[in-house]
Design an enzyme around this catalytic site. Structure first.
Site, PDB file in Angstrom:
ATOM      1  N   LYS A 228       1.544  43.136 133.975  1.00 23.34           N
ATOM      2  CA  LYS A 228       1.703  43.548 132.495  1.00 23.34           C
ATOM      3  C   LYS A 228       3.135  43.793 132.743  1.00 23.34           C
ATOM      4  O   LYS A 228       3.990  44.061 133.002  1.00 23.34           O
ATOM      5  CB  LYS A 228       1.513  44.867 133.822  1.00 23.34           C
ATOM      6  CG  LYS A 228       1.387  46.001 132.051  1.00 23.34           C
ATOM      7  CD  LYS A 228       0.364  47.366 132.344  1.00 23.34           C
ATOM      8  CE  LYS A 228       0.950  48.490 131.308  1.00 23.34           C
ATOM      9  NZ  LYS A 228       0.284  49.396 132.287  1.00 23.34           N
TER      10      LYS A 228
ATOM     11  N   LYS B 140      -1.743  41.431 131.412  1.00 23.56           N
ATOM     12  CA  LYS B 140      -1.751  41.897 130.084  1.00 23.56           C
ATOM     13  C   LYS B 140      -0.845  42.259 129.692  1.00 23.56           C
ATOM     14  O   LYS B 140       0.368  42.481 130.203  1.00 23.56           O
ATOM     15  CB  LYS B 140      -2.164  43.107 131.235  1.00 23.56           C
ATOM     16  CG  LYS B 140      -2.642  44.422 130.148  1.00 23.56           C
ATOM     17  CD  LYS B 140      -2.758  45.360 130.121  1.00 23.56           C
ATOM     18  CE  LYS B 140      -2.027  46.819 129.577  1.00 23.56           C
ATOM     19  NZ  LYS B 140      -1.829  48.154 130.138  1.00 23.56           N
TER      20      LYS B 140
HETATM   21  C1  PBG Z   1      -1.251  52.189 131.117  1.00 23.17           C
HETATM   22  C2  PBG Z   1      -1.784  51.330 130.155  1.00 23.17           C
HETATM   23  C3  PBG Z   1      -1.493  51.225 129.115  1.00 23.17           C
HETATM   24  C4  PBG Z   1      -2.921  50.496 128.472  1.00 23.17           C
HETATM   25  C5  PBG Z   1      -3.512  50.465 130.119  1.00 23.17           C
HETATM   26  N1  PBG Z   1      -3.089  51.240 130.290  1.00 23.17           N
HETATM   27  C6  PBG Z   1      -0.615  51.190 128.030  1.00 23.17           C
HETATM   28  C7  PBG Z   1       1.506  51.209 128.123  1.00 23.17           C
HETATM   29  O1  PBG Z   1       1.168  50.394 129.556  1.00 23.17           O
HETATM   30  O2  PBG Z   1       1.860  50.952 127.986  1.00 23.17           O
HETATM   31  C8  PBG Z   1      -2.279  49.535 127.504  1.00 23.17           C
HETATM   32  C9  PBG Z   1      -4.180  49.071 127.192  1.00 23.17           C
HETATM   33  C10 PBG Z   1      -3.883  48.103 124.850  1.00 23.17           C
HETATM   34  O3  PBG Z   1      -3.117  48.450 125.177  1.00 23.17           O
HETATM   35  O4  PBG Z   1      -5.408  48.044 125.077  1.00 23.17           O
HETATM   36  N2  PBG Z   1      -2.653  54.149 132.027  1.00 23.17           N
END
Ligand code: PBG
Length: 324
Positions: free
Chosen positions: A197, A249
């Site tokens: 991520k 992601k």
């Molecule tokens: C954190 C989380 C995020 C997203 C999914 N889970 C935000 C982040 O990490 O800042 C982002 C998903 C998206 O942008 O569609 N729990």
């Protein structure tokens, strides 16, 4: 390769639609898709998310109807995000048995028992500061946070979650969650780890949707977008910790990472087409710059081709209704 033209003519196999259909290498169906949903407590009506056309915050009290509609459209799996009105320093509402996370999971499962409910396992929607864990000094404290992640995962599983998806990018989060689940009789609940991520600007619209803006950034736990090799190591580590599914992601800007992980691991691989990727396509289509359906199709097809088995996407309902 030797030049064999005119013997070889690549266009022979592109000559008709039937031929093209027969030879198409990849496709996407609702069987591959997970639909992320936002559920807000103490909200009366569906609230459109301005930065994500077509996406609404679902009022907790109308979740039953919303889940039934999602199921009726053909969606088989959702990922739940809570929009909390009970935030505190440590995100304790997320591991309270009466908290929003537990309530929304239970409500979704009661409304549509066959719908797979995957719980995003993190704290940023439940902490007053918006970080993904417990703050000590200027930093998110890793080991206290993973202890809380374990508690949250057990509460989610007790509420009926079918899968746990840790997204806080803490070290040891898969180990902590696996042992907490196993210790509470949930050894059958799989973990889909947000293993690669990135600290991405593509999450911008999500922060408005989930109500989790923060001062500062998440660069001390999410990965540097300029790195690729580090993502392979993160995936190896999560696999060794016992992740059942790995994830990359965002998706589209990281197809190279997806492909490399696909070649390296035998685990199923998910890709999250995030809020900013969705918004770019929606707004460009609204401006008349691109054909929305065709671009959506091409983007999801590319994610599949790069190696994803599963795709988390806000387009899931569009695919379910319009076809691929
Ligand atoms: C954190 C989380 C995020 C997203 C999914 N889970 C935000 C982040 O990490 O800042 C982002 C998903 C998206 O942008 O569609 N729990």
């Amino acid at each position: 390769m030797v030049n064999r033209f005119p013997l070889t003519r690549m266009r022979r196999l592109r000559s008709s639609q039937v031929m093209r259909d027969l030879l198409q290498e990849n496709t996407v169906s609702v069987n591959d898709l997970i639909y992320p949903i936002f559920v807000e407590e103490e909200l009366d009506d569906f609230a459109p998310v301005d930065s994500m056309p077509g996406i609404f915050r679902i009022p907790e009290r109308k979740l039953d109807a919303a889940i039934k509609e999602i199921a009726a459209a053909g969606i088989k799996a959702v990922m739940t995000f809570g929009v909390s009105h009970h935030k505190d320093e440590i995100g304790s509402d997320s591991w309270s048995r009466d908290g929003l996370m537990a309530r929304m999971i239970k409500r979704a499962k009661d409304a549509a028992p066959r719908m797979m409910v995957i719980s995003d396992t993190c704290f940023c929607e439940y902490t007053s500061h918006g970080h993904c864990g417990v703050i000590h000094g200027n930093d998110v404290h890793n080991d206290h946070t993973i202890e809380n992640l374990g508690k949250q995962a057990v509460v989610a599983a007790e509420a009926g979650a079918d899968m746990i998806a840790p997204s806080s990018m803490m070290d040891g989060q898969v180990t902590a969650i696996r042992s907490a689940l196993d210790g509470s009789g949930f050894s059958n609940i799989p973990i889909m780890a947000y293993s690669s991520k990135f600290a991405s600007a593509f999450y911008g619209p999500f922060r408005a949707a989930a109500g989790c803006d923060l001062d500062g950034d998440r660069k001390a736990y999410q990965m540097n977008p300029m790195n690729g090799r580090e993502a392979l190591l993160e995936s190896d580590v999560d696999e060794a910790e016992g992740a059942d599914i790995l994830m990359v992601k965002p998706a589209m800007p990281y197809l190279d990472v997806l492909t490399k992980i696909r070649q390296r691991s035998l685990l199923p691989l998910a890709a999250y087409q995030v809020s900013g990727e969705y918004a770019m396509i929606k707004f460009a289509a609204q401006a008349g710059a691109i054909d929305e359906h065709r671009v959506m199709r091409e983007s999801l097809g590319a994610i599949k081709r790069a190696g994803a088995d599963l795709i988390l996407t806000y387009f899931a309902m569009d695919i379910a209704r319009q076809g691929f």
